[in-house]
Design a protein around this motif. Structure first.
Motif, PDB file in Angstrom:
ATOM      1  N   ASN A  78       0.954  -1.244   0.070  1.00 28.37           N
ATOM      2  CA  ASN A  78      -0.065   0.137   0.002  1.00 28.37           C
ATOM      3  C   ASN A  78       0.907   1.190   0.101  1.00 28.37           C
ATOM      4  N   HIS A  79       1.840   1.006  -0.652  1.00 29.65           N
ATOM      5  CA  HIS A  79       2.878   2.215  -1.018  1.00 29.65           C
ATOM      6  C   HIS A  79       2.759   2.825  -2.271  1.00 29.65           C
ATOM      7  N   CYS A  80       2.471   2.172  -3.341  1.00 30.11           N
ATOM      8  CA  CYS A  80       2.627   2.811  -4.692  1.00 30.11           C
ATOM      9  C   CYS A  80       1.391   2.296  -5.684  1.00 30.11           C
TER      10      CYS A  80
ATOM     11  N   GLN B 192       2.333   5.524   6.744  1.00 29.24           N
ATOM     12  CA  GLN B 192       3.587   6.144   6.159  1.00 29.24           C
ATOM     13  C   GLN B 192       2.813   6.850   4.778  1.00 29.24           C
ATOM     14  N   PRO B 193       3.417   7.843   4.174  1.00 27.78           N
ATOM     15  CA  PRO B 193       3.002   8.486   2.946  1.00 27.78           C
ATOM     16  C   PRO B 193       3.362   7.495   1.812  1.00 27.78           C
ATOM     17  N   ALA B 194       2.830   7.719   0.770  1.00 24.49           N
ATOM     18  CA  ALA B 194       2.841   7.080  -0.389  1.00 24.49           C
ATOM     19  C   ALA B 194       4.417   7.307  -1.164  1.00 24.49           C
ATOM     20  N   ASN B 195       5.107   6.330  -1.712  1.00 22.73           N
ATOM     21  CA  ASN B 195       6.307   6.347  -2.362  1.00 22.73           C
ATOM     22  C   ASN B 195       6.536   7.942  -3.054  1.00 22.73           C
ATOM     23  N   GLU B 196       7.358   8.571  -2.792  1.00 22.33           N
ATOM     24  CA  GLU B 196       7.697   9.917  -3.321  1.00 22.33           C
ATOM     25  C   GLU B 196       7.566   9.481  -5.078  1.00 22.33           C
ATOM     26  N   SER B 197       8.133   8.896  -5.664  1.00 18.71           N
ATOM     27  CA  SER B 197       8.173   8.464  -6.985  1.00 18.71           C
ATOM     28  C   SER B 197       6.626   8.271  -7.641  1.00 18.71           C
ATOM     29  N   MET B 198       5.719   7.704  -6.769  1.00 12.21           N
ATOM     30  CA  MET B 198       4.427   7.469  -7.324  1.00 12.21           C
ATOM     31  C   MET B 198       3.768   8.765  -6.973  1.00 12.21           C
TER      32      MET B 198
ATOM     33  N   ASP C  93      -0.665  -8.826 -14.670  1.00 11.07           N
ATOM     34  CA  ASP C  93      -0.329  -7.976 -13.609  1.00 11.07           C
ATOM     35  C   ASP C  93       0.235  -6.495 -13.826  1.00 11.07           C
ATOM     36  N   VAL C  94      -0.015  -5.783 -12.771  1.00  7.74           N
ATOM     37  CA  VAL C  94       0.622  -4.489 -12.804  1.00  7.74           C
ATOM     38  C   VAL C  94       1.864  -4.576 -11.987  1.00  7.74           C
ATOM     39  N   SER C  95       2.962  -4.622 -12.707  1.00  6.34           N
ATOM     40  CA  SER C  95       4.305  -4.682 -12.228  1.00  6.34           C
ATOM     41  C   SER C  95       4.665  -3.716 -11.327  1.00  6.34           C
ATOM     42  N   ASP C  96       5.194  -4.277 -10.153  1.00  6.53           N
ATOM     43  CA  ASP C  96       5.405  -3.289  -8.858  1.00  6.53           C
ATOM     44  C   ASP C  96       6.891  -2.353  -9.321  1.00  6.53           C
ATOM     45  N   PRO C  97       6.711  -1.299  -9.325  1.00  2.00           N
ATOM     46  CA  PRO C  97       7.965  -0.428  -9.605  1.00  2.00           C
ATOM     47  C   PRO C  97       8.983  -0.067  -8.557  1.00  2.00           C
ATOM     48  N   MET C  98       8.635  -0.555  -7.586  1.00  2.00           N
ATOM     49  CA  MET C  98       9.551  -0.431  -6.363  1.00  2.00           C
ATOM     50  C   MET C  98      11.034  -0.720  -6.596  1.00  2.00           C
ATOM     51  N   GLY C  99      11.860   0.141  -6.316  1.00  2.00           N
ATOM     52  CA  GLY C  99      13.375  -0.111  -6.574  1.00  2.00           C
ATOM     53  C   GLY C  99      13.857   0.482  -7.960  1.00  2.00           C
ATOM     54  N   GLN C 100      12.895   1.012  -8.913  1.00  2.00           N
ATOM     55  CA  GLN C 100      13.171   1.247 -10.205  1.00  2.00           C
ATOM     56  C   GLN C 100      13.076   2.958 -10.224  1.00  2.00           C
ATOM     57  N   ASP C 101      13.337   3.360 -11.286  1.00  2.56           N
ATOM     58  CA  ASP C 101      13.646   4.839 -11.416  1.00  2.56           C
ATOM     59  C   ASP C 101      12.186   5.534 -11.735  1.00  2.56           C
TER      60      ASP C 101
ATOM     61  N   ALA D  27       1.627   4.342 -13.316  1.00  2.00           N
ATOM     62  CA  ALA D  27       0.528   5.133 -13.027  1.00  2.00           C
ATOM     63  C   ALA D  27      -0.087   5.341 -14.496  1.00  2.00           C
ATOM     64  N   VAL D  28       0.383   5.732 -15.441  1.00  4.70           N
ATOM     65  CA  VAL D  28      -0.184   5.438 -16.814  1.00  4.70           C
ATOM     66  C   VAL D  28      -1.301   4.528 -17.111  1.00  4.70           C
ATOM     67  N   LEU D  29      -0.517   3.057 -16.711  1.00  2.06           N
ATOM     68  CA  LEU D  29      -1.138   1.804 -16.866  1.00  2.06           C
ATOM     69  C   LEU D  29      -2.587   1.615 -16.006  1.00  2.06           C
ATOM     70  N   ILE D  30      -2.154   2.220 -14.809  1.00  2.00           N
ATOM     71  CA  ILE D  30      -3.214   1.978 -13.799  1.00  2.00           C
ATOM     72  C   ILE D  30      -4.371   2.896 -14.130  1.00  2.00           C
ATOM     73  N   GLU D  31      -4.207   4.190 -14.373  1.00  2.16           N
ATOM     74  CA  GLU D  31      -5.166   4.998 -14.885  1.00  2.16           C
ATOM     75  C   GLU D  31      -6.040   4.568 -15.987  1.00  2.16           C
ATOM     76  N   ALA D  32      -5.456   4.178 -17.099  1.00  5.51           N
ATOM     77  CA  ALA D  32      -6.114   3.801 -18.453  1.00  5.51           C
ATOM     78  C   ALA D  32      -6.851   2.750 -17.967  1.00  5.51           C
ATOM     79  N   ALA D  33      -6.497   1.702 -17.078  1.00  6.93           N
ATOM     80  CA  ALA D  33      -7.480   0.454 -16.908  1.00  6.93           C
ATOM     81  C   ALA D  33      -8.363   0.962 -15.702  1.00  6.93           C
ATOM     82  N   THR D  34      -8.632   2.127 -15.541  1.00 10.24           N
ATOM     83  CA  THR D  34      -9.809   2.608 -14.540  1.00 10.24           C
ATOM     84  C   THR D  34     -11.097   2.103 -15.357  1.00 10.24           C
ATOM     85  N   ALA D  35     -11.187   2.376 -16.778  1.00 12.54           N
ATOM     86  CA  ALA D  35     -12.093   2.030 -17.677  1.00 12.54           C
ATOM     87  C   ALA D  35     -12.554   0.642 -17.449  1.00 12.54           C
ATOM     88  N   LEU D  36     -11.799  -0.283 -16.821  1.00 10.16           N
ATOM     89  CA  LEU D  36     -12.264  -1.602 -16.933  1.00 10.16           C
ATOM     90  C   LEU D  36     -13.281  -1.701 -15.648  1.00 10.16           C
TER      91      LEU D  36
END
Length: 143
Positions: free
Chosen positions: A11-13, A44-50, A111-119, A127-136
């Motif tokens: 529940n971080h990203c 804790q707050p969400a991941n800063e990159s997210m 799956d929505v791949s976990d971006p943790m540890g990436q740039d 985020a773009v993938l998750i937002e686009a999939a809201t239509a589902l």
């Protein structure tokens, strides 16, 4: 009013962003919560990159505080959306039979791949993938 719960590992990203993206698209017809399987980022707050990726897409994730999944939260939801297969499998193991029919993958068949540890680019893509999939899950376009 429909109630959707989004779940990822911490529940971080992914699940916090899915929560705000779905809530934005669903408006007042939808209540959305998010939670994680582990409590590592509890309160804790969400991941800063997210947070930055959300801002780029017009969403404010700064108020998020991590929550760990509870049986009460699972019972609250009409639909429980797991961000990946590993999360879905864990939810199936802990859910009651009454909650099992509510479970699904957020993307339906992948799956929505976990971006943790990436740039930051990985967080933006996520985020773009998750937002686009809201239509589902919510039929009308974003407001």
């Amino acid at each position: 009013m429909r109630k959707i719960l989004t779940v990822c590992l911490g529940n971080h990203c992914r699940s916090p962003f899915a929560q705000i993206a779905l809530a934005h698209r669903g408006g007042t017809d939808l209540e959305v919560r998010s939670a994680g399987l582990i409590g590592k980022w509890q309160d804790q707050p969400a991941n800063e990159s997210m947070v930055k990726a959300a801002r780029r897409l017009g969403h404010d994730l700064t108020g998020h505080r991590g929550q760990q999944i509870t049986l009460e939260t699972l019972s609250w939801a009409d639909i429980i959306l797991a961000m990946d297969t590993a999360v879905l499998d864990t939810l199936r193991a802990i859910c009651t039979q009454a909650n099992d029919p509510k479970l699904a993958l957020y993307l339906g068949d992948r799956d929505v791949s976990d971006p943790m540890g990436q740039d930051d680019a990985a967080f933006n893509d996520c985020a773009v993938l998750i937002e686009a999939a809201t239509a589902l899950h919510v039929g009308r376009p974003p407001q």
